[in-house]
Design a protein around this motif. Sequence first.
Motif, PDB file in Angstrom:
ATOM      1  N   HIS A  64       0.843  -1.202   0.000  1.00  0.00           N
ATOM      2  CA  HIS A  64       0.000   0.000   0.000  1.00  0.00           C
ATOM      3  C   HIS A  64       0.879   1.253   0.000  1.00  0.00           C
ATOM      4  O   HIS A  64       1.229   1.794   1.045  1.00  0.00           O
ATOM      5  N   HIS A  66       1.511   5.045  -2.213  1.00  0.00           N
ATOM      6  CA  HIS A  66       1.052   5.991  -3.240  1.00  0.00           C
ATOM      7  C   HIS A  66       2.258   6.753  -3.787  1.00  0.00           C
ATOM      8  O   HIS A  66       2.928   7.477  -3.050  1.00  0.00           O
ATOM      9  N   LYS A 167      -8.787  -1.266  -5.810  1.00  0.00           N
ATOM     10  CA  LYS A 167      -9.244  -0.577  -4.600  1.00  0.00           C
ATOM     11  C   LYS A 167     -10.512   0.206  -4.908  1.00  0.00           C
ATOM     12  O   LYS A 167     -10.596   0.889  -5.933  1.00  0.00           O
ATOM     13  N   TYR A 172     -15.355   9.960  -0.166  1.00  0.00           N
ATOM     14  CA  TYR A 172     -14.834  10.952  -1.112  1.00  0.00           C
ATOM     15  C   TYR A 172     -15.814  11.112  -2.279  1.00  0.00           C
ATOM     16  O   TYR A 172     -16.048  10.161  -3.038  1.00  0.00           O
ATOM     17  N   HIS A 199     -11.744   0.848   0.911  1.00  0.00           N
ATOM     18  CA  HIS A 199     -11.571   1.967   1.850  1.00  0.00           C
ATOM     19  C   HIS A 199     -12.932   2.182   2.497  1.00  0.00           C
ATOM     20  O   HIS A 199     -13.855   2.703   1.872  1.00  0.00           O
ATOM     21  N   HIS A 255      -6.183  -0.066   5.443  1.00  0.00           N
ATOM     22  CA  HIS A 255      -5.942   0.906   6.520  1.00  0.00           C
ATOM     23  C   HIS A 255      -7.018   0.930   7.617  1.00  0.00           C
ATOM     24  O   HIS A 255      -7.614   1.970   7.899  1.00  0.00           O
ATOM     25  N   ASP A 336       0.681   2.558   3.885  1.00  0.00           N
ATOM     26  CA  ASP A 336      -0.180   3.607   3.328  1.00  0.00           C
ATOM     27  C   ASP A 336       0.611   4.905   3.192  1.00  0.00           C
ATOM     28  O   ASP A 336       0.148   5.983   3.582  1.00  0.00           O
ATOM     29  N   ASN A 390      -5.400  14.208   2.474  1.00  0.00           N
ATOM     30  CA  ASN A 390      -5.265  13.174   3.501  1.00  0.00           C
ATOM     31  C   ASN A 390      -4.083  12.274   3.177  1.00  0.00           C
ATOM     32  O   ASN A 390      -4.043  11.677   2.101  1.00  0.00           O
TER      33      ASN A 390
HETATM   34  N1  DUC Z   1      -6.748   6.481   1.387  1.00  0.00           N
HETATM   35  C1  DUC Z   1      -5.559   5.946   1.278  1.00  0.00           C
HETATM   36  O1  DUC Z   1      -5.443   4.757   1.018  1.00  0.00           O
HETATM   37  N2  DUC Z   1      -4.472   6.694   1.428  1.00  0.00           N
HETATM   38  C2  DUC Z   1      -4.514   8.040   1.768  1.00  0.00           C
HETATM   39  C3  DUC Z   1      -5.819   8.662   1.717  1.00  0.00           C
HETATM   40  C4  DUC Z   1      -6.940   7.744   1.616  1.00  0.00           C
HETATM   41  O2  DUC Z   1      -8.056   8.163   1.732  1.00  0.00           O
END
Ligand code: DUC
Length: 535
Positions: A64, A66, A167, A172, A199, A255, A336, A390
């Motif tokens: 995980h 980014h 994912k 959001y 998520h 997460h 993450d 975030n």
């Molecule tokens: N989700 C993630 O996996 N990373 C950062 C922000 C988020 O919302």
Amino acid sequence: MPKFDTVVINGVLVSASDVSSNCIGIKDGKITVLAERFSDDDLRGAEVIDAEGAYVMPGGVDGHVHLCQDLQTGPHGLGGRCADDFLTGSRSAMCGGTTTIITFATQTRSEPDRSLLGVVGRYKARADATGSYIDYGFHVIIVRDDGDVLEEEMPRLVSEWGITSCKLFLTYETQRLSDKQLLNVMYEARKNRITTMIHAENGDAIEWLTDKLEERNKIAPYYHAWSRPPAVEGEATNRAIALAELIQNPILFVHIGSALAMKNVRKAQTRGLPVYAETCPQYFNLTWNDLKKFHDPSCFENSKMICSPPPPPDASDADELYLGLHNGTFTIFSSDHCPFRYDDPHGKPTGVLEHAESMTGEPEPESCLDGHALCDLVSRKTGAFKFIPNGIPGVETRLPLLYTTALQTGRISPQKFVELTSTNPAKLYGLYPRKGSLMPGADADIIIWHPDHSFVPFSLTNDRLHHNVDYTPYEGQQFTNWPRYTLSRGQVVYRNGQITGKVGYGQYLKRGQSQLATAQGRKQDPRRVADWLYE
Ligand code: DUC
Ligand code: ZN
Ligand code: ZN
């Protein structure tokens, strides 16, 4: 011709199941032999690494991360420029003992091109633009449920790219899927044996609470956590479990940050459902107190600690989460790593600055702002925390933090450490046993720690790290060990604090099917779940 290129001697080898005192022989990037000892003949011509009694483990697999990611600017915390590319992100990972990373290629709703293959192709070009120090693969983030695209392209994601995980978001505005959309995407994923990562936060609850906080002028970064109390994650995990059960789809929650959500996962697992969970260092090492750590609680600098889900209110959750690591509720422990710079208008301040028109009156600062100018800006405008990107960095600190706080304190065994950080992510994401293993035939991806007795504990400062972020949330934290050597496919890429690897050495990994998240052997009563979908 030497028998080995490299050998590791005098180590305590740790796998997900065993601890043993074997030596490792490496040839052509692979582990070829494990032996109690090597003869002089065996050692002739080989580079000898003396582990001096320290733990030797398979290299970390961080599922995980980014990097170079398109982040949609919009309220509720997406936006900003990802601070790390494949060069800086992989460098940082390797210096913290990680030898494989899986990053995210992201679909966006605003693009007219709906193709997932297009998203992946463009994302691969970003990796190629700099190259990587270590091996890497991709997940894909899916934010739409276009039936034609999913049906045609999901099989090709698997066959052409080796992408076997996606994912999906329940929060959001720009990403979230409704329950029906979630079912649509999960159904196609299940048919293609693509692991669904979720998520799980309730987006409506977050937006509602945010409005209420704003009405009360509670807009400082600290209140980000107030907009996401544990029940937000609790509700979303329960809902996703129910929907996944309905269509018999294995899921992995990413997460997980609260004991409440962890218990939902545990309950589902006890019922025999294929529900898996990931947790991350921030949920063990940060609390709401860290969101008011800098200057006064209203200060923007606290945005350095904003991630979603937020850290738990106090350390009592962490105590329970440690149990979840120990007892198998958590399948993997990932970073993450979602990096934003602080002193950068495209970093943490980005959302606040870009949404200036919604924040009456003040002229915008030109470029970088110091903490006080930002405090000032935010305190005079509305809607601050909801526009802050975030995410926090942590790819380099993931393993040494867990070593310090969980392995050395006896909260988890060395074998559990390896299982959570390397073997299980490799199995979950279709990389095992090439990755996540010290067995002959595996890639020689190896971490060698310092012998505990000779390591001098230190307190972390950001300048020790190799990411492209201007802070670490773990500044000042004590570390009682750190990887001494990292080997990637037999090459020493990090040695005693020095980078010895080369950017461009890392290879793209086409992954196979998950060896953990499968729906096999779980046939259920068709009157209770829609198993008939797959007849
Ligand atoms: N989700 C993630 O996996 N990373 C950062 C922000 C988020 O919302
Ligand atoms: Zn997420
Ligand atoms: Zn993430």
